[in-house]
Every structure is written in C-alpha cells, then in structure tokens.
Design a protein around this motif. Structure first.
Motif, PDB file in Angstrom:
ATOM      1  N   VAL A 245       8.169  -4.416 -14.634  1.00 39.51           N
ATOM      2  CA  VAL A 245       9.618  -4.533 -14.863  1.00 39.51           C
ATOM      3  C   VAL A 245      10.393  -4.130 -13.611  1.00 39.51           C
ATOM      4  O   VAL A 245      11.352  -4.797 -13.217  1.00 39.51           O
ATOM      5  N   ALA A 246       9.972  -3.036 -12.966  1.00 32.50           N
ATOM      6  CA  ALA A 246      10.642  -2.600 -11.743  1.00 32.50           C
ATOM      7  C   ALA A 246      10.487  -3.640 -10.641  1.00 32.50           C
ATOM      8  O   ALA A 246      11.450  -3.975  -9.932  1.00 32.50           O
TER       9      ALA A 246
ATOM     10  N   GLN B  93       0.815  -1.216   0.000  1.00 28.26           N
ATOM     11  CA  GLN B  93       0.000   0.000   0.000  1.00 28.26           C
ATOM     12  C   GLN B  93       0.854   1.273   0.000  1.00 28.26           C
ATOM     13  O   GLN B  93       0.323   2.369  -0.203  1.00 28.26           O
ATOM     14  N   PHE B  94       2.165   1.125   0.213  1.00 28.32           N
ATOM     15  CA  PHE B  94       3.031   2.291   0.357  1.00 28.32           C
ATOM     16  C   PHE B  94       4.005   2.386  -0.809  1.00 28.32           C
ATOM     17  O   PHE B  94       4.795   1.469  -1.053  1.00 28.32           O
ATOM     18  N   LEU B  95       3.957   3.497  -1.516  1.00 23.72           N
ATOM     19  CA  LEU B  95       4.778   3.688  -2.696  1.00 23.72           C
ATOM     20  C   LEU B  95       6.229   3.992  -2.335  1.00 23.72           C
ATOM     21  O   LEU B  95       6.520   4.625  -1.319  1.00 23.72           O
ATOM     22  N   LEU B  96       7.128   3.571  -3.218  1.00 23.13           N
ATOM     23  CA  LEU B  96       8.543   3.906  -3.118  1.00 23.13           C
ATOM     24  C   LEU B  96       8.969   4.398  -4.493  1.00 23.13           C
ATOM     25  O   LEU B  96       9.233   3.612  -5.401  1.00 23.13           O
ATOM     26  N   GLY B  97       8.991   5.710  -4.664  1.00 21.90           N
ATOM     27  CA  GLY B  97       9.284   6.259  -5.975  1.00 21.90           C
ATOM     28  C   GLY B  97       8.097   6.099  -6.918  1.00 21.90           C
ATOM     29  O   GLY B  97       6.954   5.907  -6.499  1.00 21.90           O
ATOM     30  N   GLN B  98       8.378   6.143  -8.213  1.00 20.93           N
ATOM     31  CA  GLN B  98       7.321   6.074  -9.223  1.00 20.93           C
ATOM     32  C   GLN B  98       6.888   4.659  -9.564  1.00 20.93           C
ATOM     33  O   GLN B  98       5.759   4.434  -9.997  1.00 20.93           O
ATOM     34  N   TRP B  99       7.768   3.677  -9.375  1.00 20.04           N
ATOM     35  CA  TRP B  99       7.522   2.364  -9.967  1.00 20.04           C
ATOM     36  C   TRP B  99       7.378   1.230  -8.957  1.00 20.04           C
ATOM     37  O   TRP B  99       7.025   0.117  -9.347  1.00 20.04           O
ATOM     38  N   LEU B 100       7.654   1.480  -7.697  1.00 21.71           N
ATOM     39  CA  LEU B 100       7.707   0.391  -6.725  1.00 21.71           C
ATOM     40  C   LEU B 100       6.847   0.669  -5.500  1.00 21.71           C
ATOM     41  O   LEU B 100       6.470   1.808  -5.238  1.00 21.71           O
ATOM     42  N   THR B 101       6.549  -0.393  -4.775  1.00 23.18           N
ATOM     43  CA  THR B 101       5.998  -0.287  -3.431  1.00 23.18           C
ATOM     44  C   THR B 101       6.961  -1.016  -2.498  1.00 23.18           C
ATOM     45  O   THR B 101       7.800  -1.812  -2.933  1.00 23.18           O
ATOM     46  N   TRP B 102       6.832  -0.767  -1.222  1.00 21.87           N
ATOM     47  CA  TRP B 102       7.714  -1.433  -0.255  1.00 21.87           C
ATOM     48  C   TRP B 102       7.473  -2.939  -0.216  1.00 21.87           C
ATOM     49  O   TRP B 102       8.344  -3.707   0.187  1.00 21.87           O
TER      50      TRP B 102
END
Length: 205
Positions: free
Chosen positions: A176-177, A22-31
C-alpha cells in the motif's frame, strides 16, 4: 538510433531502482519506490513520439536490464543471504514486464484524448498491476511453493495497516505504501511529460 535515449533512460531507472530498493526509508518504503515510477514516464514519452511498437522495445530493454540486475543480486551475499532471492527476482521481472506492457496498451488506446489522459490513466493502472503482482508473488504465504527454501514468514507477520488500520500481513502495508508513492509520482511526472511535449512542439515550429 531514435530509441537509444529511451533505452538508456529505462536502463538507468531499472539499475537505480534495483540498487535503491536495498535501502529502507522508514517502516514501509525503500528509496527504490521513488525511482521506479519514472519507468512509466519513459515508456509513455516513447509511446507518444514513436508509437506502441517502439515503446515495447524500450520495455524489453528494461526487462533485460532488470534480469541482469537480479542475477547479479542473487550472487551477492548479504547479512541474511543473497541480496535477491529467486522468488523476488521472478516477481520483479514479471511485474515489470506485465505492468509496462499494460501501460503501453492503455496509452495507445487513449493517445488521441487530452494530453494528460493517456499518461495518467495508463500509468495508474500499470502501477497498480506492478504493485499487486510484485508484492503478492514475492511475499504472499499462499505462494510459498514458488521457492520453498526461501523463508518469507517475516512478511506475513500481522500488523496494523501502515501502523494505524486493521491488522494485515506486513507485506500488504509495504504494498500500500509503495503504491501510494507510485501514484503520487505518476501525477508529478505529468509535469516533465508536458514540458517535453511543449519543447518538441516548439522545436517543430
């Protein structure tokens, strides 16, 4: 009793991943991308010590835990609707089960090779299948019929791949990320895999 550590570990990974996604890390990933690959480590260690049948039981325990998490997520309203839609829940459950079972089968076939061969190859193929199935089923416009009421058009917006490559749907960059992180962690988790093997051998001496 011997499978309890594996079952508890798998459940912990699945719960953590369902929360952290539920938590984003940058534009392409989540934790969540950083916790899920440890499921392969748990499956592979169980397979190494207790065999494929035991590993499948641990996978099923993780699958059931995931279903419970998804059900809870569908009951919680976020800013844009339920935290987990039916389509995402289905994609997540199917991807987890099939990818982990593939991992078990490949590991079992390669178990008699070098110590790193089975966990590395099985986890790479498992991670590939998991990523492909989840993102395709959850976000591909071609599968909108799975849940017509769920608007996933945002995931189909055309953008440069990871911000630099050819234009592709957003969900492809996300996939891809996610896959890149999984592969990196699959390699990194060879370290604890080896450490556990050495500890087990030392205890047997």
């Amino acid at each position: 009793m011997k499978l309890i550590p594996g079952i508890l570990g798998m459940a912990a990974v699945v719960v953590a991943s369902n929360i952290l996604v539920q938590f984003l890390l940058g534009q392409w990933l989540t934790w969540g991308a950083f916790t899920y690959p440890f499921a392969f480590l748990i499956t592979d260690l169980t397979n190494r010590f207790y065999g494929a049948k035991a590993a499948r039981k641990v996978v099923v325990a993780g699958f059931i835990t995931g279903l419970i998490c998804s059900f809870i997520g569908t009951q919680i309203e976020g800013e844009f609707g339920p935290l987990v839609t039916g389509r995402v829940a289905f994609a997540s459950a199917m991807a987890f089960l099939l990818a982990q079972m593939l991992d078990v089968e490949i590991f079992d076939r390669l178990r008699h090779g070098s110590w790193w061969r089975a966990p590395l190859i099985s986890s790479i193929f498992g991670a590939m299948l998991d990523t492909f199935l989840f993102f395709t089923v959850a976000f591909s416009a071609a599968l909108i019929w799975l849940e017509p009421a769920n608007d996933v058009s945002w995931a189909g917006g055309m953008l440069p791949l990871l911000g630099y490559g050819p234009e592709v749907p957003l969900w492809v960059s996300l996939a891809v990320a996610d896959w890149g992180v999984k592969i990196a962690l699959v390699v990194i988790t060879l370290i604890p895999f080896r450490a556990v093997l050495r500890r087990a051998r030392a205890d047997m001496v």
